[in-house]
Design a protein around this motif. Structure first.
Motif, PDB file in Angstrom:
ATOM      1  N   GLN A  80       0.849  -1.193   0.000  1.00  0.00           N
ATOM      2  CA  GLN A  80       0.000   0.000   0.000  1.00  0.00           C
ATOM      3  C   GLN A  80       0.885   1.242   0.000  1.00  0.00           C
ATOM      4  OE1 GLN A  80      -3.396  -0.372   2.552  1.00  0.00           O
ATOM      5  NE2 GLN A  80      -3.256   1.726   3.289  1.00  0.00           N
ATOM      6  N   ASP A 102      -2.190   2.468  -4.870  1.00  0.00           N
ATOM      7  CA  ASP A 102      -2.910   3.594  -4.272  1.00  0.00           C
ATOM      8  C   ASP A 102      -4.155   3.120  -3.513  1.00  0.00           C
ATOM      9  OD1 ASP A 102      -3.659   6.295  -3.748  1.00  0.00           O
ATOM     10  OD2 ASP A 102      -2.804   6.906  -5.676  1.00  0.00           O
ATOM     11  N   SER A 103      -4.891   4.065  -2.964  1.00  0.00           N
ATOM     12  CA  SER A 103      -6.006   3.769  -2.057  1.00  0.00           C
ATOM     13  C   SER A 103      -7.363   4.031  -2.685  1.00  0.00           C
ATOM     14  CB  SER A 103      -5.865   4.642  -0.811  1.00  0.00           C
ATOM     15  OG  SER A 103      -4.738   4.244  -0.072  1.00  0.00           O
ATOM     16  N   GLU A 104      -8.406   3.475  -2.039  1.00  0.00           N
ATOM     17  CA  GLU A 104      -9.789   3.849  -2.378  1.00  0.00           C
ATOM     18  C   GLU A 104     -10.267   4.843  -1.314  1.00  0.00           C
ATOM     19  OE1 GLU A 104     -11.828   2.591  -0.011  1.00  0.00           O
ATOM     20  OE2 GLU A 104     -10.620   0.898   0.726  1.00  0.00           O
ATOM     21  N   THR A 105     -11.399   5.510  -1.569  1.00  0.00           N
ATOM     22  CA  THR A 105     -11.773   6.632  -0.696  1.00  0.00           C
ATOM     23  C   THR A 105     -12.569   6.222   0.545  1.00  0.00           C
ATOM     24  OG1 THR A 105     -13.707   6.967  -2.100  1.00  0.00           O
ATOM     25  CG2 THR A 105     -11.796   8.358  -2.540  1.00  0.00           C
ATOM     26  N   ASP A 111      -6.586  -0.034  -2.825  1.00  0.00           N
ATOM     27  CA  ASP A 111      -7.725  -0.122  -3.741  1.00  0.00           C
ATOM     28  C   ASP A 111      -7.686  -1.480  -4.446  1.00  0.00           C
ATOM     29  OD1 ASP A 111      -9.517   0.022  -5.818  1.00  0.00           O
ATOM     30  OD2 ASP A 111      -8.925   2.040  -6.452  1.00  0.00           O
ATOM     31  N   GLN A 143     -10.286  -3.172   2.729  1.00  0.00           N
ATOM     32  CA  GLN A 143     -11.354  -4.008   2.128  1.00  0.00           C
ATOM     33  C   GLN A 143     -10.815  -5.421   1.924  1.00  0.00           C
ATOM     34  OE1 GLN A 143     -12.933  -2.047  -1.356  1.00  0.00           O
ATOM     35  NE2 GLN A 143     -13.829  -0.381  -0.159  1.00  0.00           N
ATOM     36  N   ASN A 340      -3.981   6.553  -8.454  1.00  0.00           N
ATOM     37  CA  ASN A 340      -5.251   7.107  -8.915  1.00  0.00           C
ATOM     38  C   ASN A 340      -5.514   8.498  -8.336  1.00  0.00           C
ATOM     39  OD1 ASN A 340      -5.739   6.599  -6.256  1.00  0.00           O
ATOM     40  ND2 ASN A 340      -7.132   4.883  -6.596  1.00  0.00           N
TER      41      ASN A 340
END
Ligand SMILES: *Cc1c(COP(=O)(O)O)cnc(C)c1O
Length: 392
Positions: A80, A102-105, A111, A143, A340
């Motif tokens: 991550q 990268d990450s999700e919000t 992500d 997640q 992203n």
């Protein structure tokens, strides 16, 4: 000067000193000992894992986990990007290359969509990643169903970096217990501390035994010192484990206290223009290790996270920008990255607020009043009529 309000300071319960005194009375001032065994049992029970190895740091735990995953020079490991550097450094210790995702919000963690893209692309380029390191940032679970589904499909082991997430749950499962191995940290700023320390947890007996072996200088069974492996000196001291056993008794209270801090910030700050506090998705339970806010300078009339940080600093209140993503760090500028824009935006607009379980309601009000004054734009006036008496 007002009394300093720290971001996250150690918070002892009532038995830590009793247990440390017991260690002194027994003269077992050494690595290993009865408190290390007891602390390992406490950790395994608490995280619903079969085994735990108590170590000298979370970084060391991750280093060993990567060795157990067979990571070596020239390999690639997916990590991550939005995290503290200790998630990525052990990859470099082994001469391997981190590949950042990268990450999700919704959780700010890895992500899953980008993860799959990264896995496919690395395989297409001829190198299948040797491990995947998702992080439960600030205590919020990643997640994991989606991440584990991809990892299992491509048969890549997951090492969970749960250094910030002891006490957090993902659909009822303790963070750190979901992947093949999990790492924990007991550094001074974490939700519980042993002054410094970490652990490797998991259900694979062979892996945890091997970790203990490597962490104790890789001494083969023999009357003399015999070695067939390169070893490390990564075991936890009995003194630190005594502190740890005391801290485990108050861990659930610490989680409640940190969550109450977050609730205070939600109640006091979420109506301010441009300020966002992210809620837990259904089934996600965060220990709220650090309370964080996002400030959109367009909606806040130009107030940035830096304006807020400096205003708090003037009042002797410590806050800190969110972790700067690894793909933006000079030391990792040549590492491959699948991005992203989410983590970059978090870094630009996010701030960690004082989050210790030992903060008083006055401390918390001091923080939120200062921020509300800033947004009200009448700081000079309000300063004079502060609702609390400044402490010397
Ligand atoms: C603190 C931390 C670590 C490292 O733990 P240490 O015990 O300080 O070595 C690793 N990863 C994350 C995300 C951390 O916050």
């Amino acid at each position: 000067m007002n009394k300093k309000i720290w971001l996250s300071s150690p918070h002892m319960g009532s038995n830590e000193q009793v247990y440390v005194k017991d260690v002194f009375d027994s003269n077992w001032i050494a690595p290993l000992g009865a408190y290390v065994d007891g602390f390992e049992k406490d950790l395994a029970d608490y995280t619903h894992t079969a085994y735990a190895a108590a170590l000298s740091s979370g970084t060391g735990a991750l280093h060993l986990a990567l060795i157990l995953a067979g990571v070596g020079a020239g390999d690639e490991v997916i990590c991550q990007s939005m995290t503290f550097s200790a998630s990525a450094n052990p990859i470099a210790y082994l001469g391997a290359t981190p590949v950042f995702v990268d990450s999700e919000t919704s959780t700010w963690n890895m992500d899953p969509v980008l993860l799959e893209q990264a896995v496919k692309d690395r395989i297409a380029k001829g190198k299948k990643p040797k491990a995947i390191i998702p992080v439960h940032l600030y205590g919020m679970p990643a997640q994991m169903n989606e991440i584990m589904e991809i990892a299992n499909r491509y048969e890549i082991p997951v090492i969970e970096d749960a250094a910030e997430a002891l006490g957090s749950l993902y659909h009822g499962q303790p963070c750190g217990s979901i992947g093949k191995l999990g790492i924990l940290s007991f550094n001074g700023n974490k939700i519980i501390t042993t002054s410094g320390g970490g652990a490797l947890i998991g259900n694979d007996e062979a892996a945890i035994s091997k970790a203990r072996f490597l962490a104790t200088q890789a001494r083969d069974p023999a009357p003399h010192y015999e070695h067939t492996h390169i070893g490390y000196n990564y075991r936890m001291s009995n003194v630190c484990a005594a502190i740890g056993r005391g801290q485990m008794e108050v861990l659930d209270v610490r989680v409640s206290q940190r969550r109450a801090n977050y609730q205070h910030y939600v109640e006091q700050l979420s109506d301010l223009p441009g300020v966002t506090l992210v809620a837990e998705p259904t089934g996600f339970f965060s220990n709220r290790w650090l309370s964080t806010i996002l400030i959109d300078p367009v909606l806040s009339n130009g107030i940035t996270r830096e304006t807020v940080r400096l205003a708090l600093e003037k009042e002797n209140i410590e806050s800190r920008p969110l972790w700067k993503p690894m793909h933006m760090q000079p030391v990792f500028e040549h590492a491959p990255a699948y991005v992203n824009g989410v983590s970059e935006n978090l870094f630009n607009n996010g701030l960690c607020l004082p989050s210790g379980s030992n903060l008083t309601t006055t401390d918390l009000s001091n923080v939120t009043n200062r921020i509300k004054e800033l947004f009200a734009g009448n700081t000079a006036e309000v300063n004079v009529s502060r609702a609390y008496a400044p402490q010397e």
